[in-house]
Design a protein around this motif. Structure first.
Motif, short mmCIF file in Angstrom:
data_model
loop_
_atom_site.label_atom_id
_atom_site.label_comp_id
_atom_site.label_asym_id
_atom_site.label_seq_id
_atom_site.Cartn_x
_atom_site.Cartn_y
_atom_site.Cartn_z
N CYS A 38 -1.18 -14.06 -1.91
CA CYS A 38 -1.55 -13.15 -0.82
C CYS A 38 -2.15 -13.95 0.33
CB CYS A 38 -2.57 -12.13 -1.33
SG CYS A 38 -3.21 -11.02 -0.06
N ILE A 39 -1.69 -13.62 1.55
CA ILE A 39 -2.20 -14.31 2.75
C ILE A 39 -3.15 -13.42 3.55
CG2 ILE A 39 -0.22 -15.87 2.93
CD1 ILE A 39 0.91 -13.94 5.11
N ASN A 40 -3.59 -12.31 2.96
CA ASN A 40 -4.53 -11.38 3.61
C ASN A 40 -4.04 -10.92 4.97
OD1 ASN A 40 -6.65 -11.17 1.63
ND2 ASN A 40 -7.11 -13.30 2.07
N CYS A 41 -2.78 -10.56 5.04
CA CYS A 41 -2.19 -10.15 6.32
C CYS A 41 -2.54 -8.71 6.71
CB CYS A 41 -0.68 -10.35 6.30
SG CYS A 41 0.17 -9.25 5.15
N ASP A 42 -3.10 -7.97 5.80
CA ASP A 42 -3.57 -6.61 6.05
C ASP A 42 -2.48 -5.55 6.20
OD1 ASP A 42 -6.26 -7.56 6.18
OD2 ASP A 42 -5.97 -8.11 8.26
N VAL A 43 -1.24 -5.83 5.85
CA VAL A 43 -0.20 -4.81 6.03
C VAL A 43 -0.07 -3.87 4.85
CG1 VAL A 43 1.12 -6.17 7.70
CG2 VAL A 43 1.71 -6.29 5.29
N CYS A 44 -0.50 -4.27 3.67
CA CYS A 44 -0.32 -3.43 2.49
C CYS A 44 -1.34 -2.30 2.40
CB CYS A 44 -0.35 -4.27 1.22
SG CYS A 44 -1.91 -5.15 0.94
N CYS A 77 5.20 -6.27 2.29
CA CYS A 77 4.60 -7.58 2.02
C CYS A 77 5.50 -8.73 2.49
CB CYS A 77 4.31 -7.74 0.53
SG CYS A 77 3.52 -9.32 0.12
N PRO A 78 5.02 -9.57 3.40
CA PRO A 78 5.85 -10.66 3.92
C PRO A 78 6.00 -11.85 2.97
CG PRO A 78 3.71 -10.76 4.94
CD PRO A 78 3.73 -9.51 4.08
N GLN A 120 -9.77 -4.68 -0.03
CA GLN A 120 -10.06 -6.10 0.16
C GLN A 120 -10.99 -6.55 -0.95
OE1 GLN A 120 -8.91 -8.47 2.54
NE2 GLN A 120 -9.89 -9.77 1.03
#
Length: 88
Positions: A9-15, A54-55, A26
């Motif tokens: 996980c890159i903590n991109c905040d999209v999920c 999720c990217p 979080q």
């Protein structure tokens, strides 16, 4: 079965905002999924929305929380107060 977020996980905040059950939050290092709230989007969508957005493809099934499709539907009904009523 519930889903889980791995350490990729890159903590991109999209999920988090796409989860209809508010199961994603979080955690200390990365986002996490509450297995008591995760229905894999059963009752809401045909596919888990978090996996769709999720990217980095870091949201697999969680073998520690195995559930059948019927169990996921029952959880959805419980969480949405539908009980035994089928959504039209």
């Amino acid at each position: 079965m519930a889903l889980k977020i791995t350490h990729e996980c890159i903590n991109c905040d999209v999920c988090e905002p796409v989860c209809p059950n508010h199961a994603i939050y979080q955690g200390i290092e990365i986002y996490e999924i509450d297995p008591d709230l995760c229905t894999e989007c059963v009752g809401h969508f045909d596919k888990p929305q978090c996996q769709t957005v999720c990217p980095v493809d870091c949201i697999p099934l969680d073998p520690a929380h195995a559930e059948t499709p019927d169990q996921l539907l029952q959880k959805y009904r419980r969480l949405t107060d539908l009980g035994g009523v089928t959504k039209a």
